[in-house]
Scaffold this active site. Structure first.
Site, PDB file in Angstrom:
ATOM      1  N   GLY A 206      50.453  48.430  49.806  1.00 23.31           N
ATOM      2  CA  GLY A 206      50.912  47.315  50.644  1.00 23.31           C
ATOM      3  C   GLY A 206      51.859  47.808  51.714  1.00 23.31           C
ATOM      4  O   GLY A 206      51.939  49.005  51.983  1.00 23.31           O
ATOM      5  N   ASN A 207      52.547  46.905  52.367  1.00 24.13           N
ATOM      6  CA  ASN A 207      53.561  47.302  53.347  1.00 24.13           C
ATOM      7  C   ASN A 207      54.699  46.280  53.328  1.00 24.13           C
ATOM      8  O   ASN A 207      54.631  45.279  52.619  1.00 24.13           O
ATOM      9  CB  ASN A 207      52.947  47.464  54.744  1.00 24.13           C
ATOM     10  CG  ASN A 207      52.337  46.171  55.240  1.00 24.13           C
ATOM     11  OD1 ASN A 207      53.035  45.202  55.491  1.00 24.13           O
ATOM     12  ND2 ASN A 207      51.005  46.150  55.375  1.00 24.13           N
ATOM     13  N   HIS A 208      55.732  46.542  54.133  1.00 23.01           N
ATOM     14  CA  HIS A 208      56.962  45.742  54.047  1.00 23.01           C
ATOM     15  C   HIS A 208      56.939  44.457  54.873  1.00 23.01           C
ATOM     16  O   HIS A 208      57.960  43.800  54.998  1.00 23.01           O
ATOM     17  CB  HIS A 208      58.162  46.584  54.483  1.00 23.01           C
ATOM     18  CG  HIS A 208      58.420  47.761  53.600  1.00 23.01           C
ATOM     19  ND1 HIS A 208      58.785  47.625  52.284  1.00 23.01           N
ATOM     20  CD2 HIS A 208      58.353  49.096  53.838  1.00 23.01           C
ATOM     21  CE1 HIS A 208      58.953  48.819  51.747  1.00 23.01           C
ATOM     22  NE2 HIS A 208      58.684  49.728  52.675  1.00 23.01           N
TER      23      HIS A 208
END
Ligand code: CTP
Length: 400
Positions: A206-208
């Site tokens: 995923g990412n932030h």
């Protein structure tokens, strides 16, 4: 949306009248001009001094005080909206019956503006057949009713009858009466948040991204009068406006399918999501067990939604994207604008302390295909969203 609007707040005799204080404060803080009128019974529950201080206006309560006469007709015409909050059982019955034995009722009967009420009463009173009948009657007169909440009541019982919270009443007013019309009739599609690409049933890539920028855009487009649909990856962000439709997805492939199903009916498309560029080629059905010191994951490219839309859009559709960069920002952003055939690209750099994931601020440069660029200082994401919406409105206007 409510800045500069004139709100006539009627307060009646209910224990929930204490919330009228917060309501006045919120309305004034949001830039509305507020005048308060109370019934005689309301004065038992809430201080006139507090209401007049917060509203910055004398609180009105009597039709005539011996020397002066309150011009109820002009008050009803002054307001953009008359809001009665809380609305007691008694005042509801009088509104339904056409009674006029106090100033609030006289203003109500002569109001030419929309009238909206937020009832507050105990659950048994709320369910009484006379209350049901009176509510149906005032709805039939064209008044609007803000639904009551379920919760703890003044009697100590739990149930239906709590007045809607002041924040929610403000939101209701904004979305029901005070949206602008520049984008009325236009449909907007926005992608927002991250995507999660499953590795196994437990882990993902995923990412932030928080989704804050996407939701800020959704609310500004909605405020400008558009129909707004957000397709959103996993995030805790949400919108306060009931009128904004939100579809929740998890992976890049779900986001692609969901956006594609809305694309053809969208006039403006803004891809603000941080879509994963790669996903695991194989998704394990069982949890991967810890074995050797290193492990390799084979990744495969996801579909680029913005690029795909750039290929299939028609000349009436307006397509915008974001470029999140860490170096050589301008060059990469302009490349993305061209490669993805977008009409506009919004650049934000992770090198700017005020920009990036999870922050409430952003600092952007906007580029269009005609070679124009707009450089903005650091602002709240909501203000950045307003700038983007204003530029899009201007560009649509110029195209006509
Ligand atoms: N985008 C998209 N679908 C993808 C990847 C990106 O719709 N699979 C969109 C984003 O929503 C954004 C724009 O493309 O509007 C640019 O995203 P960004 O992550 O900055 O760039 P990438 O195209 O992914 O390129 P790179 O990661 O190499 O910078």
């Amino acid at each position: 949306m409510i800045r500069g609007k004139k709100i006539l707040l009627g307060v009646t005799g209910s224990i929930a009248a204490y919330k009228a204080i917060l309501l006045v404060r919120l309305l004034v803080k949001a830039g509305a001009e507020v005048r308060v009128v109370i019934t005689p019974a309301a004065a038992d529950f809430v201080s006139v001094l507090t209401l007049s201080t917060l509203s910055k206006n004398k609180v009105l309560s009597v039709l005539a005080d011996g020397e002066t006469w309150a011009n109820h007709v002009m008050l009803g015409r002054w307001a953009d909206v008359m809001l009665i909050a809380p609305l007691s059982c008694n005042t509801l019955a009088k509104m339904a019956g056409g009674f006029c034995d106090n100033l609030l009722l006289a203003i109500y009967l002569s109001a030419t503006c929309p009238v909206v009420v937020a009832p507050a009463m105990d659950e048994d009173m709320w369910h009484h057949p006379s209350t049901r009948r009176n509510l149906a009657t005032i709805l039939d007169f064209g008044n609007a009713v803000i639904p009551v909440n379920n919760g703890e009541l003044a009697s100590g019982l739990y149930g239906e009858g709590r007045m809607s919270e002041p924040d929610d009443i403000l939101t209701y007013l904004e979305e029901t009466y005070f949206r602008e019309s520049q984008l009325a009739g236009k449909s907007v599609l926005i992608s927002a948040g991250p995507t999660y690409e499953a590795i196994d049933p437990v882990r993902f890539i995923g990412n932030h991204s928080s989704g804050k920028m996407g939701f800020a855009l959704a609310e500004q487009f909605f405020a400008a009068g558009a129909n707004v649909q957000v397709v959103c990856g996993p995030t805790s962000e949400h919108t306060k406006y009931r009128g904004i439709k939100v579809s929740n997805v998890v992976s890049a492939s779900e986001m692609f399918d969901s956006c594609l199903s809305i694309f053809s009916t969208s006039d403006i498309i803004v891809m603000a999501a941080a879509v994963a560029d790669y996903r695991p080629l194989n998704q394990e059905t069982q949890k991967i067990k810890k074995e050797s010191g290193t492990i390799s994951l084979e990744l495969t490219k996801t579909k680029d939604i913005l690029k795909h839309f750039g290929e299939i859009k028609n000349e009436n559709q307006f397509l915008a994207g974001f470029a999140l960069e860490t170096e050589n920002e301008r060059v990469h952003a302009i490349e993305k604008l061209k490669n993805k055939n977008a009409d506009l690209i919004v650049l934000n750099s992770l090198r700017d302390a005020d920009a990036g994931f999870g922050k409430d601020t952003n600092k952007v440069i906007i580029f269009d295909r005609q070679g124009n660029e707009w450089l903005f200082p650091s602002k709240s994401k909501s203000a950045v969203a307003k700038d983007i919406v204003d530029i899009i409105i201007q560009k649509l206007h110029d195209k006509k």
